[in-house]
Write an enzyme that holds these catalytic residues in place. Structure first.
Site, short mmCIF file in Angstrom:
data_model
loop_
_atom_site.label_atom_id
_atom_site.label_comp_id
_atom_site.label_asym_id
_atom_site.label_seq_id
_atom_site.Cartn_x
_atom_site.Cartn_y
_atom_site.Cartn_z
N HIS A 130 0.84 -1.20 0.00
CA HIS A 130 0.00 0.00 0.00
C HIS A 130 0.88 1.25 0.00
CE1 HIS A 130 -3.28 2.74 1.01
NE2 HIS A 130 -2.58 3.17 2.04
N GLU A 195 -10.70 2.08 3.20
CA GLU A 195 -9.41 1.47 3.52
C GLU A 195 -9.68 0.19 4.29
OE1 GLU A 195 -6.72 4.36 5.30
OE2 GLU A 195 -6.12 5.02 3.29
N GLU A 197 -8.81 -2.35 6.70
CA GLU A 197 -7.86 -2.42 7.81
C GLU A 197 -8.36 -3.37 8.89
OE1 GLU A 197 -6.23 1.20 9.34
OE2 GLU A 197 -6.56 2.33 7.49
N ASP A 229 -11.30 2.56 7.34
CA ASP A 229 -10.85 3.93 7.56
C ASP A 229 -11.18 4.75 6.31
OD1 ASP A 229 -9.53 6.16 8.51
OD2 ASP A 229 -7.55 5.46 7.90
N GLN A 236 -7.31 14.73 1.11
CA GLN A 236 -6.01 14.23 1.59
C GLN A 236 -4.84 14.77 0.76
OE1 GLN A 236 -5.86 9.94 1.66
NE2 GLN A 236 -3.81 9.84 2.52
N TYR A 240 -2.25 16.92 3.15
CA TYR A 240 -1.43 15.97 3.93
C TYR A 240 -0.01 16.42 4.21
CZ TYR A 240 1.61 13.86 0.33
OH TYR A 240 2.57 13.63 -0.60
N THR A 356 -4.02 0.40 5.66
CA THR A 356 -4.64 -0.33 4.56
C THR A 356 -3.86 -1.59 4.25
OG1 THR A 356 -5.29 1.79 3.68
CG2 THR A 356 -5.51 -0.10 2.22
MN MN Z 1 -5.88 4.29 7.29
#
Ligand code: MN
Length: 422
Positions: A130, A195, A197, A229, A236, A240, A356
């Site tokens: 990922h 995501e 997870e 998530d 993002q 970010y 992820t």
């Molecule tokens: Mn995440």
């Protein structure tokens, strides 16, 4: 490390008939914990899933609290003792059957809640696949940053917006800026993603200033649930740098309601291995037990059902699938040891997102961003619909299960969420 004992015996069967059906997520070998309520205004209580039922632990006379965090804080010895009592009482031929039948609630009649009070939530980044694929999209010439193979990367997330499976997720708005425009605009996210997870729950905490040694790390974990998530990739991409994700993540995350305990996972351990040529972990992230069996083998999948599919009565279709042993670069014990190496204190009920979980192959990716190459190659569904990112009304379902030779399959249940228009 937690040993395999009588509660894992594959021959064990329950007097709750649905628990004995092949493929059931909650056979007697599993016994995951959750918080449920039953009836209009009943307060949440602690239960254990068995087949299609819930055993109310207080009504069964096993505990006298409704506070999951207090139960999570118990020592592994106390937890194992409780698991043994539950297993014995639910086993075929148990003298408690008559008494405990009245302590059972149908799962379909119960309302599930977030399993505990989540004080702090940390999201890690444990899949190197990922990290590499996403890194290529954000930084084509520098995909995997040089710290990745040394430091279990993570950031502190927000616990208040974590919801239990079944709750809708409203499409977030935020600052978006396309590469062509000079200034950002405030708008609804157009690149809403999932995501895939796992969420690892902290059990016993540690004192501020004291690190948890890797040999002790698993004694501080309670168990695991599925965790979506949800991520707004357009928000993002703009926000970010330099401090990491912020509003692109904290508008909502979905947890499955049942926490599969570290005890239940004991038969599904796997060795921790590094690909040839990769650096070995620093000594505080390394020991013989972690190398021999610090990883867990959990199969994971994501299913999608669009509005059109729902209206046509079509079942959800699988978008992706992988296994943690193919995806995770760090073990849960390493995450605990790393998180506390500076003296940071963990508390019962804290949540660690795995990050992820994408496997090495393109069809094993745990997000649409990867599956569609950043939206450039949409996924075509069996009914002809296409998806680059999520549309309003889309329902996403995460599922997980563990299988191993000589062990009864156990499941994690599901984490389901539907995107709601803003
Ligand atoms: Mn995440």
């Amino acid at each position: 490390m937690i040993a395999i004992d009588a509660t894992h015996d594959p021959k064990l069967r329950s007097w709750v008939a649905s628990a004995n059906q092949a493929g059931c997520d909650f056979p007697i070998q599993n016994l995951p914990f959750g918080r449920f309520s039953h009836g209009a205004d009943a307060a949440p209580r602690i239960g254990v899933a068995i087949g299609d039922r819930i055993l109310d632990l207080r009504r069964a006379g096993l505990i006298d609290i409704d506070d999951m965090n207090a139960l999570m804080a118990a020592t592994p010895e106390k937890r194992s003792a409780l698991r043994a009592l539950i297993s014995q009482g639910l086993a075929e031929g148990s003298a408690r059957q008559a008494e405990w039948e009245s302590a059972l609630v149908g799962q379909s009649a119960a309302t599930m809640h977030v399993p505990c009070r989540i004080g702090d939530y940390t999201d890690f980044y444990t899949s190197v696949h990922h990290a590499t694929t996403v890194g290529k999209q954000f930084r084509p010439d520098n995909p995997l940053l040089p710290n990745y193979k040394w430091v279990p990367i993570g950031y502190h997330g927000r616990a208040s917006s974590i919801v239990v499976s079944g709750q809708p997720i409203r499409r977030p708005r935020g600052q978006l800026k396309s590469p062509e425009s000079v200034a950002p605009v405030l708008a609804l996210s157009k690149r809403l993603d999932l995501e895939l997870e796992l969420g690892w729950f902290v059990g016993k905490g540690n004192s501020l200033g004291e690190s948890i040694d890797i040999a002790e790390a698993e004694n501080h974990l309670f168990g695991v649930a599925l965790f979506n998530d949800w991520s707004a990739r357009d928000i993002q991409g703009w926000e970010y740098q330099p401090l990491g994700p912020f509003l692109s993540k904290n508008f909502g995350s979905t947890l499955s309601p049942w926490v599969v305990t570290m005890e239940a996972l004991a038969p599904f351990r796997a060795p921790f291995e590094r690909p040839p040529g990769d650096p070995q972990p620093l000594p505080y992230l390394d020991d013989a037990d972690n190398r021999a069996q610090g990883a867990f083998s959990i199969s994971l999948e994501v299913l999608l059902q669009t509005v059109k599919m729902r209206d046509a009565g079509e079942a959800p279709v699988r978008l992706t699938h992988t296994n943690t042993t193919r995806a995770a670069y760090w073990t849960p014990a390493q995450l605990v040891a790393h998180h506390t190496v500076n003296g940071c204190n963990l508390q019962p009920g804290d949540l660690f997102g795995s990050g992820t979980l994408s496997g090495p192959e393109p069809d094993e990716a745990g997000s649409l961003m990867e599956l569609t190459s950043g939206g450039k190659r949409p996924v075509t569904l069996p009914n002809g619909e296409q998806r680059s990112f999520l549309e309003d009304g889309d329902t996403l379902i995460l599922r997980g299960y563990c299988e191993a030779p000589g062990a009864i399959r156990i499941g994690l249940g599901e984490a389901l969420g539907t995107i709601e228009a803003s």
